[in-house]
Design a protein around this motif. Structure first.
Motif, PDB file in Angstrom:
ATOM      1  N   ALA A 264       0.815  -1.221   0.000  1.00  0.00           N
ATOM      2  CA  ALA A 264       0.000   0.000   0.000  1.00  0.00           C
ATOM      3  C   ALA A 264       0.847   1.268   0.000  1.00  0.00           C
ATOM      4  N   ARG A 265       2.151   1.138   0.090  1.00  0.00           N
ATOM      5  CA  ARG A 265       2.997   2.334   0.090  1.00  0.00           C
ATOM      6  C   ARG A 265       3.009   2.955  -1.302  1.00  0.00           C
ATOM      7  N   PRO A 266       2.957   4.271  -1.386  1.00  0.00           N
ATOM      8  CA  PRO A 266       2.917   4.942  -2.690  1.00  0.00           C
ATOM      9  C   PRO A 266       4.100   4.560  -3.586  1.00  0.00           C
ATOM     10  N   GLY A 267       3.801   4.080  -4.777  1.00  0.00           N
ATOM     11  CA  GLY A 267       4.828   3.758  -5.754  1.00  0.00           C
ATOM     12  C   GLY A 267       5.403   2.362  -5.633  1.00  0.00           C
ATOM     13  N   TRP A 268       5.153   1.668  -4.545  1.00  0.00           N
ATOM     14  CA  TRP A 268       5.769   0.367  -4.331  1.00  0.00           C
ATOM     15  C   TRP A 268       5.064  -0.753  -5.098  1.00  0.00           C
ATOM     16  N   GLN A 269       3.897  -0.465  -5.643  1.00  0.00           N
ATOM     17  CA  GLN A 269       3.164  -1.509  -6.371  1.00  0.00           C
ATOM     18  C   GLN A 269       3.940  -2.010  -7.590  1.00  0.00           C
ATOM     19  N   SER A 270       4.852  -1.184  -8.103  1.00  0.00           N
ATOM     20  CA  SER A 270       5.611  -1.562  -9.297  1.00  0.00           C
ATOM     21  C   SER A 270       6.869  -2.356  -8.987  1.00  0.00           C
ATOM     22  N   VAL A 271       7.205  -2.501  -7.708  1.00  0.00           N
ATOM     23  CA  VAL A 271       8.424  -3.202  -7.309  1.00  0.00           C
ATOM     24  C   VAL A 271       8.245  -4.714  -7.497  1.00  0.00           C
ATOM     25  N   ASN A 272       9.253  -5.362  -8.048  1.00  0.00           N
ATOM     26  CA  ASN A 272       9.170  -6.800  -8.321  1.00  0.00           C
ATOM     27  C   ASN A 272       8.766  -7.616  -7.094  1.00  0.00           C
ATOM     28  N   ALA A 273       9.358  -7.310  -5.952  1.00  0.00           N
ATOM     29  CA  ALA A 273       9.056  -8.067  -4.745  1.00  0.00           C
ATOM     30  C   ALA A 273       7.582  -7.992  -4.393  1.00  0.00           C
ATOM     31  N   VAL A 274       6.982  -6.836  -4.609  1.00  0.00           N
ATOM     32  CA  VAL A 274       5.563  -6.646  -4.305  1.00  0.00           C
ATOM     33  C   VAL A 274       4.698  -7.339  -5.355  1.00  0.00           C
ATOM     34  N   LYS A 275       5.060  -7.194  -6.601  1.00  0.00           N
ATOM     35  CA  LYS A 275       4.272  -7.770  -7.687  1.00  0.00           C
ATOM     36  C   LYS A 275       4.307  -9.301  -7.687  1.00  0.00           C
ATOM     37  N   ASN A 276       5.453  -9.866  -7.295  1.00  0.00           N
ATOM     38  CA  ASN A 276       5.650 -11.305  -7.446  1.00  0.00           C
ATOM     39  C   ASN A 276       5.596 -12.091  -6.140  1.00  0.00           C
ATOM     40  N   GLY A 277       5.057 -11.475  -5.095  1.00  0.00           N
ATOM     41  CA  GLY A 277       4.934 -12.184  -3.824  1.00  0.00           C
ATOM     42  C   GLY A 277       6.249 -12.401  -3.111  1.00  0.00           C
ATOM     43  N   GLY A 278       7.184 -11.468  -3.295  1.00  0.00           N
ATOM     44  CA  GLY A 278       8.512 -11.603  -2.701  1.00  0.00           C
ATOM     45  C   GLY A 278       8.715 -10.767  -1.455  1.00  0.00           C
ATOM     46  N   VAL A 279       7.636 -10.405  -0.762  1.00  0.00           N
ATOM     47  CA  VAL A 279       7.756  -9.677   0.502  1.00  0.00           C
ATOM     48  C   VAL A 279       7.634 -10.697   1.628  1.00  0.00           C
ATOM     49  N   ILE A 280       8.693 -10.841   2.410  1.00  0.00           N
ATOM     50  CA  ILE A 280       8.754 -11.901   3.418  1.00  0.00           C
ATOM     51  C   ILE A 280       8.750 -11.307   4.816  1.00  0.00           C
ATOM     52  N   ARG A 299      16.777 -20.598   7.183  1.00  0.00           N
ATOM     53  CA  ARG A 299      15.762 -21.424   6.527  1.00  0.00           C
ATOM     54  C   ARG A 299      14.690 -20.565   5.852  1.00  0.00           C
ATOM     55  N   THR A 300      14.318 -19.455   6.493  1.00  0.00           N
ATOM     56  CA  THR A 300      13.321 -18.551   5.907  1.00  0.00           C
ATOM     57  C   THR A 300      13.850 -17.915   4.629  1.00  0.00           C
ATOM     58  N   VAL A 301      15.115 -17.479   4.662  1.00  0.00           N
ATOM     59  CA  VAL A 301      15.720 -16.892   3.466  1.00  0.00           C
ATOM     60  C   VAL A 301      15.790 -17.927   2.350  1.00  0.00           C
ATOM     61  N   SER A 302      16.144 -19.150   2.713  1.00  0.00           N
ATOM     62  CA  SER A 302      16.224 -20.231   1.731  1.00  0.00           C
ATOM     63  C   SER A 302      14.880 -20.442   1.024  1.00  0.00           C
ATOM     64  N   SER A 303      13.809 -20.465   1.815  1.00  0.00           N
ATOM     65  CA  SER A 303      12.472 -20.651   1.237  1.00  0.00           C
ATOM     66  C   SER A 303      12.118 -19.539   0.271  1.00  0.00           C
ATOM     67  N   ALA A 304      12.477 -18.309   0.642  1.00  0.00           N
ATOM     68  CA  ALA A 304      12.187 -17.164  -0.211  1.00  0.00           C
ATOM     69  C   ALA A 304      12.971 -17.237  -1.520  1.00  0.00           C
ATOM     70  N   VAL A 305      14.239 -17.599  -1.420  1.00  0.00           N
ATOM     71  CA  VAL A 305      15.080 -17.702  -2.626  1.00  0.00           C
ATOM     72  C   VAL A 305      14.581 -18.818  -3.537  1.00  0.00           C
ATOM     73  N   SER A 306      14.260 -19.952  -2.940  1.00  0.00           N
ATOM     74  CA  SER A 306      13.776 -21.085  -3.734  1.00  0.00           C
ATOM     75  C   SER A 306      12.466 -20.739  -4.427  1.00  0.00           C
ATOM     76  N   ALA A 307      11.561 -20.046  -3.718  1.00  0.00           N
ATOM     77  CA  ALA A 307      10.278 -19.666  -4.310  1.00  0.00           C
ATOM     78  C   ALA A 307      10.474 -18.703  -5.473  1.00  0.00           C
ATOM     79  N   ALA A 308      11.398 -17.756  -5.294  1.00  0.00           N
ATOM     80  CA  ALA A 308      11.678 -16.792  -6.359  1.00  0.00           C
ATOM     81  C   ALA A 308      12.327 -17.485  -7.561  1.00  0.00           C
ATOM     82  N   ALA A 309      13.178 -18.470  -7.288  1.00  0.00           N
ATOM     83  CA  ALA A 309      13.859 -19.192  -8.370  1.00  0.00           C
ATOM     84  C   ALA A 309      12.900 -20.031  -9.191  1.00  0.00           C
ATOM     85  N   ALA A 310      11.782 -20.426  -8.555  1.00  0.00           N
ATOM     86  CA  ALA A 310      10.819 -21.292  -9.241  1.00  0.00           C
ATOM     87  C   ALA A 310       9.903 -20.501 -10.165  1.00  0.00           C
ATOM     88  N   LYS A 311       9.944 -19.186 -10.101  1.00  0.00           N
ATOM     89  CA  LYS A 311       9.031 -18.371 -10.916  1.00  0.00           C
ATOM     90  C   LYS A 311       9.643 -18.035 -12.262  1.00  0.00           C
TER      91      LYS A 311
END
Length: 311
Positions: A264-280, A299-311
């Motif tokens: 909901a932050r102004p302008g952040w909707q265009s950020v890849n992390a926000v668009k692709n579910g990469g906010v952890i 382990r949390t970072v690993s899950s995030a990296v693996s999820a991003a790699a699968a996209k």
């Protein structure tokens, strides 16, 4: 927010698994015989040649990471008081003692034979020496290896040398395996680690930054760390322009931040992390400590990296 930035800086540079692994660490074996003493311990950047004539039976911890390590090596029954920031484990005897503004009289009232602290603030070591109370200084870890070494030292200093060595080995082995098993992305990923919602962050030179580096992640705040403090503050414009693939929120408890508030932050909707579910969302405490629960963070970072790699 200022308190959080101060806490982070003292705790990490100038800155625990709620699952089975953590329970195994806390339920450590019974202490070894007192014949293991006297011992002499040294910590890189901290205490040097500290000689303990006998096993300490009344320990005070003045920083949360050390509290977690003490319990993980099996010294919990020797702990008589911990500081006001120590929130784990639940059975730790939390008090109003402060690691940032140590009160010698209040500390002495608990009759400790060893105080574990991360910084020699307000001449803590000299002041307690006058009261014949020894202090083990274990400074904020700068790397994972620092954290492993401190587990070994705390174990040795408290009469749990074998358990400290075992904890360090377990942490190292678990982390190496997690990193090795993480799915690799097709291209290097960029990230932003948020300390608070005024956009203070960590650079790659900090303990937390060191963890992200293990996964080959690129920190978008490194170039903004002009002072070299390790804790730069960036602008929203800088973040949007840098367009990170991942955003890690270490301010979910303190500041109520989430993927929804970030989106909901102004302008952040265009950020890849926000668009692709990469906010952890991270646990604020785990993300600011260098004790045994750092494995959870890895382990949390690993899950995030693996999820991003699968996209």
């Amino acid at each position: 927010m200022l308190f959080r930035r101060t806490t982070a800086a003292l705790a990490v540079a100038a800155l625990a698994l709620t699952g089975c692994a953590t329970r195994q660490q806390i339920n450590a074996p019974a202490p070894p015989p007192a014949a293991d003493f006297p011992v002499e311990v040294s910590v890189p950047g901290g205490s040097t040649g500290l000689k303990l004539e006998k096993r300490p039976e009344r320990i005070i911890s003045l920083n949360p990471s050390s509290t977690e390590v003490l319990y993980a090596v099996g010294a919990g029954k020797q702990v008589v008081a911990v500081d006001d920031q120590s929130t784990f484990p639940a059975e730790a005897p939390k008090t109003t003692l402060s690691g940032f503004k140590p009160n010698l009289e209040a500390i002495a009232n608990h009759k400790p034979d060893l105080v574990v602290a991360s910084n020699d603030l307000d001449n803590l070591v000299a002041g307690l020496a006058q009261l014949k109370i020894q202090v083990l200084l274990v400074p904020p870890a700068k790397t994972l290896e620092d954290a492993f070494t401190q587990a070994e030292v705390v174990g040795k200093a408290t009469g749990h040398a074998a358990d400290g060595t075992a904890l360090a080995k377990r942490m190292r082995t678990d982390i190496d395996k997690i990193v090795s098993d993480t799915r690799k992305p097709a291209r290097p990923l960029t990230y932003f680690h948020e300390l608070d919602n005024s956009l203070y962050s960590v650079s790659s030179k900090t303990f937390i930054g060191n963890i992200y580096s293990r996964f080959g992640l690129t920190n978008i705040t490194d170039e903004a760390d002009k002072s070299g403090s390790g804790y730069p503050q960036i602008s929203a414009e800088h973040l949007v322009k840098s367009n990170p693939d991942l955003i890690f929120l270490a301010d979910t408890k303190c500041c109520g931040q989430s993927a929804q508030t970030v989106g909901a932050r102004p302008g952040w909707q265009s950020v890849n992390a926000v668009k692709n579910g990469g906010v952890i969302a991270l646990d604020d405490d785990i993300a600011s400590r260098w004790g045994p629960r750092v494995v959870d963070l890895v382990r949390t970072v690993s899950s995030a990296v693996s999820a991003a790699a699968a996209k």
